[in-house]
Design a protein around this motif. Structure first.
Motif: not given
Length: 231
Positions: A52-55, A57-60, A64-65
């Motif tokens: 969900a976070l990657g969608l 804020k992106g791959k990085e 990290h999450e």
């Protein structure tokens, strides 16, 4: 080491550089053998949050999450239990070790250079890996696991050693030894865009295993390419 005189300080990245595979996949594979339902429920919940976070804020941000989420599965484990897990990680996928770069690192050591494995990977993983591939007497700077007063992992990690943080950590490492970047010859071997701050900081930036975008950036910046001799 040449009478104790350091000729240069050489930093070497882990993921994509010394190790040419995907350490996340290796962690999954080893966890399949070691983890029970409790640990997998923690990892699974973290994976959902990471996606969900990657969608957004992106791959990085995803990486990290997920890294933090996987660390939560270590909660309550002793350093000895974790050492066993990371030893298995280090031995699991040795065919993906960049052995030619390992030999270059050993050559640096032989001529008196001091080597620092500088990576966002977890410190116990870096220590197990360097031991497994025979990189003795190298320093390791990586992401720290947090332990309580009883020596049990809290399921937390410190600051992830990535991007600008690599430069910060290298400066701090030099400072502890009474040295300055202005007075030392600095090398870096690394592979990705996130290593740009480090490459711009050192004297001799060597790009290892770059993707196409990183190749373009490297050419524009006139950075050096590490080319294996068998190519």
């Amino acid at each position: 080491m040449n009478g104790g005189v350091i000729v240069a300080v050489v930093t070497v990245d882990f993921d994509g550089t010394l190790y040419q595979g995907d350490s996340f996949k290796v962690m999954f594979q080893v966890a399949k053998q070691d983890y029970g339902l409790k640990e997998w429920s923690v990892v699974g919940a973290g994976l959902v949050k990471s996606v969900a976070l990657g969608l957004v804020k992106g791959k990085e941000a995803f990486k990290h999450e997920f890294f933090r989420s996987f660390a939560r599965s270590f909660k309550g484990k002793t350093q000895e239990e974790l050492a066993d897990f990371f030893d298995k990680l280090a031995r699991h996928d040795l065919e993906r070790v960049h052995y030619e770069l390992v030999e270059v690192v050993k050559h640096h050591q032989a001529q008196g250079d001091e080597v620092v494995v500088l990576s966002g990977a977890l410190m116990p993983f870096l220590k197990a890996f360097t031991r497994e591939v025979g990189l003795n007497d190298v320093e390791t700077i990586g992401t720290q696991l947090v332990f309580d007063d009883q020596g049990l992992c809290k399921g937390q990690i410190g600051r992830i050693i990535n991007g600008e943080e690599k430069v910060t950590q290298l400066k701090a490492w030099l400072d502890k030894r009474g040295k300055s970047a202005d007075d030392e010859t600095l090398y870096a071997y690394a592979d990705s865009e996130s290593d740009k701050p480090l490459f711009e900081f050192v004297d001799y930036p060597y790009v290892v295993n770059p993707d196409e975008k990183m190749k373009e950036i490297s050419v524009q910046k006139s950075w050096l390419f590490f080319e294996p001799s068998n190519k």
